[in-house]
Design a protein around this motif. Structure first.
Motif, PDB file in Angstrom:
ATOM      1  N   GLN A  66      15.192  11.739 -17.987  1.00 46.42           N
ATOM      2  CA  GLN A  66      13.935  11.148 -17.546  1.00 46.42           C
ATOM      3  C   GLN A  66      12.885  12.187 -17.166  1.00 46.42           C
ATOM      4  O   GLN A  66      11.697  11.891 -17.181  1.00 46.42           O
ATOM      5  CB  GLN A  66      14.195  10.203 -16.373  1.00 46.42           C
TER       6      GLN A  66
ATOM      7  N   HIS B 160      24.235  10.493 -16.217  1.00 45.78           N
ATOM      8  CA  HIS B 160      23.162   9.516 -16.031  1.00 45.78           C
ATOM      9  C   HIS B 160      22.688   9.115 -17.438  1.00 45.78           C
ATOM     10  O   HIS B 160      21.558   9.371 -17.831  1.00 45.78           O
ATOM     11  CB  HIS B 160      22.049  10.106 -15.174  1.00 45.78           C
ATOM     12  N   TRP B 161      23.647   8.604 -18.233  1.00 44.77           N
ATOM     13  CA  TRP B 161      23.390   7.852 -19.456  1.00 44.77           C
ATOM     14  C   TRP B 161      23.175   8.648 -20.732  1.00 44.77           C
ATOM     15  O   TRP B 161      22.945   8.050 -21.786  1.00 44.77           O
ATOM     16  CB  TRP B 161      22.220   6.888 -19.268  1.00 44.77           C
TER      17      TRP B 161
ATOM     18  N   ASN C 239      26.413   7.421 -12.933  1.00 48.16           N
ATOM     19  CA  ASN C 239      25.336   6.592 -12.391  1.00 48.16           C
ATOM     20  C   ASN C 239      25.367   5.225 -13.067  1.00 48.16           C
ATOM     21  O   ASN C 239      25.277   5.130 -14.293  1.00 48.16           O
ATOM     22  CB  ASN C 239      23.976   7.226 -12.673  1.00 48.16           C
ATOM     23  N   GLU C 240      25.513   4.166 -12.286  1.00 47.42           N
ATOM     24  CA  GLU C 240      25.359   2.785 -12.762  1.00 47.42           C
ATOM     25  C   GLU C 240      26.105   2.499 -14.065  1.00 47.42           C
ATOM     26  O   GLU C 240      25.473   2.228 -15.100  1.00 47.42           O
ATOM     27  CB  GLU C 240      23.874   2.446 -12.928  1.00 47.42           C
TER      28      GLU C 240
ATOM     29  N   ASN D 215      22.626   2.064  -5.516  1.00 52.45           N
ATOM     30  CA  ASN D 215      21.243   1.981  -5.997  1.00 52.45           C
ATOM     31  C   ASN D 215      20.768   0.556  -5.796  1.00 52.45           C
ATOM     32  O   ASN D 215      21.449  -0.383  -6.213  1.00 52.45           O
ATOM     33  CB  ASN D 215      21.151   2.321  -7.487  1.00 52.45           C
TER      34      ASN D 215
ATOM     35  N   TYR E 185      17.400  -2.181  -5.974  1.00 55.98           N
ATOM     36  CA  TYR E 185      16.003  -2.484  -6.327  1.00 55.98           C
ATOM     37  C   TYR E 185      15.565  -3.899  -5.981  1.00 55.98           C
ATOM     38  O   TYR E 185      14.454  -4.119  -5.539  1.00 55.98           O
ATOM     39  CB  TYR E 185      15.758  -2.214  -7.820  1.00 55.98           C
TER      40      TYR E 185
ATOM     41  N   TRP F 177       9.971  -6.868 -10.866  1.00 54.01           N
ATOM     42  CA  TRP F 177      11.109  -7.075  -9.955  1.00 54.01           C
ATOM     43  C   TRP F 177      10.585  -7.529  -8.601  1.00 54.01           C
ATOM     44  O   TRP F 177       9.648  -6.954  -8.053  1.00 54.01           O
ATOM     45  CB  TRP F 177      11.911  -5.789  -9.775  1.00 54.01           C
TER      46      TRP F 177
ATOM     47  N   GLU G  67      19.497   5.532  -4.869  1.00 53.94           N
ATOM     48  CA  GLU G  67      18.199   5.197  -5.474  1.00 53.94           C
ATOM     49  C   GLU G  67      17.621   3.975  -4.782  1.00 53.94           C
ATOM     50  O   GLU G  67      18.325   3.006  -4.531  1.00 53.94           O
ATOM     51  CB  GLU G  67      18.319   4.827  -6.964  1.00 53.94           C
TER      52      GLU G  67
ATOM     53  N   TRP H 107      13.813   6.919  -5.238  1.00 49.27           N
ATOM     54  CA  TRP H 107      13.590   7.013  -6.676  1.00 49.27           C
ATOM     55  C   TRP H 107      12.128   6.734  -6.917  1.00 49.27           C
ATOM     56  O   TRP H 107      11.689   5.634  -6.678  1.00 49.27           O
ATOM     57  CB  TRP H 107      14.442   5.998  -7.452  1.00 49.27           C
TER      58      TRP H 107
ATOM     59  N   GLU I 183      10.842   6.011 -18.003  1.00 47.45           N
ATOM     60  CA  GLU I 183      11.575   4.872 -17.461  1.00 47.45           C
ATOM     61  C   GLU I 183      12.293   4.122 -18.596  1.00 47.45           C
ATOM     62  O   GLU I 183      11.992   2.979 -18.921  1.00 47.45           O
ATOM     63  CB  GLU I 183      10.634   3.969 -16.650  1.00 47.45           C
ATOM     64  N   TRP I 184      13.192   4.809 -19.262  1.00 45.62           N
ATOM     65  CA  TRP I 184      14.073   4.223 -20.270  1.00 45.62           C
ATOM     66  C   TRP I 184      13.294   3.364 -21.272  1.00 45.62           C
ATOM     67  O   TRP I 184      12.287   3.840 -21.794  1.00 45.62           O
ATOM     68  CB  TRP I 184      15.216   3.464 -19.582  1.00 45.62           C
TER      69      TRP I 184
ATOM     70  N   PHE J  12       7.381   5.475 -11.126  1.00 42.29           N
ATOM     71  CA  PHE J  12       8.189   5.330  -9.908  1.00 42.29           C
ATOM     72  C   PHE J  12       8.019   6.508  -8.951  1.00 42.29           C
ATOM     73  O   PHE J  12       8.591   6.515  -7.866  1.00 42.29           O
ATOM     74  CB  PHE J  12       9.678   5.258 -10.269  1.00 42.29           C
TER      75      PHE J  12
HETATM   76  C1  FCB Z   1      17.974   2.697 -12.278  1.00 51.11           C
HETATM   77  C2  FCB Z   1      18.256   3.999 -12.991  1.00 51.11           C
HETATM   78  C3  FCB Z   1      17.178   5.038 -12.828  1.00 51.11           C
HETATM   79  C4  FCB Z   1      15.800   4.437 -12.864  1.00 51.11           C
HETATM   80  C5  FCB Z   1      15.697   3.226 -11.964  1.00 51.11           C
HETATM   81  C6  FCB Z   1      14.340   2.599 -11.935  1.00 51.11           C
HETATM   82  O1  FCB Z   1      18.705   1.676 -12.850  1.00 51.11           O
HETATM   83  O2  FCB Z   1      19.466   4.558 -12.511  1.00 51.11           O
HETATM   84  O3  FCB Z   1      17.375   6.021 -13.807  1.00 51.11           O
HETATM   85  O4  FCB Z   1      15.411   4.199 -14.149  1.00 51.11           O
HETATM   86  O5  FCB Z   1      16.648   2.278 -12.329  1.00 51.11           O
END
Ligand code: FCB
Length: 459
Positions: free
Chosen positions: A20, A120-121, A164-165, A294, A296, A335, A362, A409, A416-417, A425
């Motif tokens: 990222q 992280h992906w 991560n996630e 993490n 959100y 969100w 995060e 974060w 952002e993916w 962010f």
């Molecule tokens: C999470 C990810 C992070 C970022 C946030 C907004 O799911 O771990 O990389 O993109 O969302």
């Protein structure tokens, strides 16, 4: 002024992830990850954006660390790029490791605790071509990569995070297809869940053996999953199912050494249990020192088809929708802003699982930033978001949760993916044309919070 003081020693940090922010995707021997490949496919990422130039952190890390030091941040959560350290998942690439050595040394010289995540992906594309996380062998390749990394950097790092996630890697990547590698194969997604967890367990063992004094953990994304109508058995069942797929399928094997029976039964049509070999759960449930959370938003779910956002459904057997609820404000990601959900997830882990130290690895928000006349960015929304979530975190601490730190974060605006660069962010603004960094109001405010170890008023 509020009197919200955090426990002594509470760790205040910020977070990023390699793909990222780093850019430099061809530098020093790095080869493709699944995200490089995914970005090349038309229509996958908004604006056709890719990992270049991102925030050019690979070349500007010294400036970024100096900025963290100026802000008084105490820890930096970043991720190490597997395709830099073992390009194509092959031989160890010294130049890739050297970058992280320099980064870590610069952090330590500035009294900032390095908090690396191994995955992280950014799976090497070469491994995806052999089946990716749906292939059991990938877990062992991950352990090899962890071993090389810890051997090189272990003398400089006291806290490691494996994954991560993993929910996103497995379900968004292999079932929904909205993240790399973009596959829509539920059987592969549930296999990926198990292989990610196995990879975590193998890497955990490897790190512990090489660095016995380091803390090791994993980061999970957590959401309360709430039935829209708690009196409707169908809604309750959808909530149970989704909570199983979202949280318990990870938490139970990690912390209790077994998969939840109801989830295994739900996933029977996708052959989930066939992936589990004797001894795997023992590896997955090896001792851990911390859990990263993490957070959100929270999700309201229903069996009815009237929702709009796809929400947390992993597209494995449950096609339900998540409901945008009532009048909650939303971020630029759409969100809902729901700080109370953070208190709930922390309490849930505290009550339902063996106790271990928790870190919020995060939390933050995308909002559109406007430069006001004088060049400043007064991101009142983002500042308010973080403040409300810190309040919620403090409520959990007061209720007995062993929460040890908070990483917002993100430090920087970044890729952002699937949303590309449009969603910001960062507490620090990045001008992607000039790479000029401008701390936003939230950064200046967060700096005071870190310094005072207390929630200070927003002004
Ligand atoms: C999470 C990810 C992070 C970022 C946030 C907004 O799911 O771990 O990389 O993109 O969302």
């Amino acid at each position: 002024m509020e009197n919200i003081v955090f426990p002594q020693g509470f760790l205040w940090g910020s977070a990023t992830a390699a793909f990222q922010v780093e850019g430099a995707t061809d530098a020093d021997g790095r080869t493709d990850s699944i995200w490089d490949e995914f970005c090349r496919q038309p229509g996958k990422v908004v604006g056709g954006d890719c990992g270049e130039p991102a925030a050019d952190h690979y070349r500007r890390f010294e400036q970024d660390v100096a900025m963290m030091a100026d802000l008084g941040l105490q820890a930096y959560r970043f991720s190490i790029a597997w395709p830099r350290v073992r390009p194509d998942a092959g031989e160890v690439n010294q130049k890739g490791l050297d970058f992280y050595k320099r980064l870590i040394d610069t952090l330590r010289e500035n009294d900032i605790t390095p908090w690396p995540t191994l995955y992280h992906w950014d799976l090497p594309q070469a491994l995806e071509e052999k089946g990716g996380w749906a292939n059991r062998d990938t877990a062992f390749r991950f352990a090899d990569y962890a071993a090389a990394t810890v051997e090189a950097l272990g003398d400089r790092v006291d806290a490691w995070t494996t994954l991560n996630e993993p929910w996103c890697s497995a379900f968004l990547g292999y079932a929904a297809g909205v993240h790399a590698p973009g596959r829509t194969e539920p059987r592969a997604a549930v296999a990926a869940v198990h292989h990610l967890l196995l990879g975590h367990g193998l890497a955990n063992d490897t790190i512990r053996a090489a660095s016995p004094n380091a803390q090791v953990g994993i980061t999970l994304n957590m959401y309360p999953i709430i039935p829209v109508d708690p009196r409707d058995p169908a809604d309750l069942d959808v909530a149970r199912r989704l909570d199983g797929l979202q949280q318990r399928i990870f938490l139970d094997p990690l912390l209790k050494g077994e998969y939840p029976a109801d989830v295994v039964a739900d996933l029977e049509p996708f052959g989930f249990a066939d992936n589990i070999h004797d001894g795997d759960l023992g590896v997955i449930s090896g001792p851990m020192d911390m859990l990263g959370v993490n957070y959100y938003t929270e999700h309201y779910v229903s069996s009815s088809a009237n929702g709009s956002e796809p929400g947390p459904s992993p597209w494995v057997g449950v096609q339900q929708a998540s409901f945008p609820v009532r009048d909650a404000p939303t971020t630029d990601m759409g969100w809902e802003v729901r700080p109370d959900g953070l208190t709930s997830v922390l309490l849930r882990v505290h009550h339902d699982y063996p106790k271990l130290p928790l870190y919020i690895t995060e939390n933050g928000a995308a909002f559109r930033d406007d430069f006001s006349g004088n060049g400043a960015i007064d991101d009142v929304d983002r500042t308010g978001f973080i403040a409300s979530h810190l309040r919620a975190a403090h409520t959990a601490i007061m209720a007995g949760v062993d929460l040890r730190g908070y990483f917002c974060w993100s430090l920087l605006d970044n890729f952002e993916w699937a949303e590309g660069y449009a969603k910001r962010f960062g507490i620090v603004h990045v001008d992607y044309d000039t790479q000029v960094r401008t701390p936003k109001m939230s950064a200046r405010w967060y700096s005071r919070v870190a310094r005072d170890n207390a929630l200070v008023s927003v002004s």
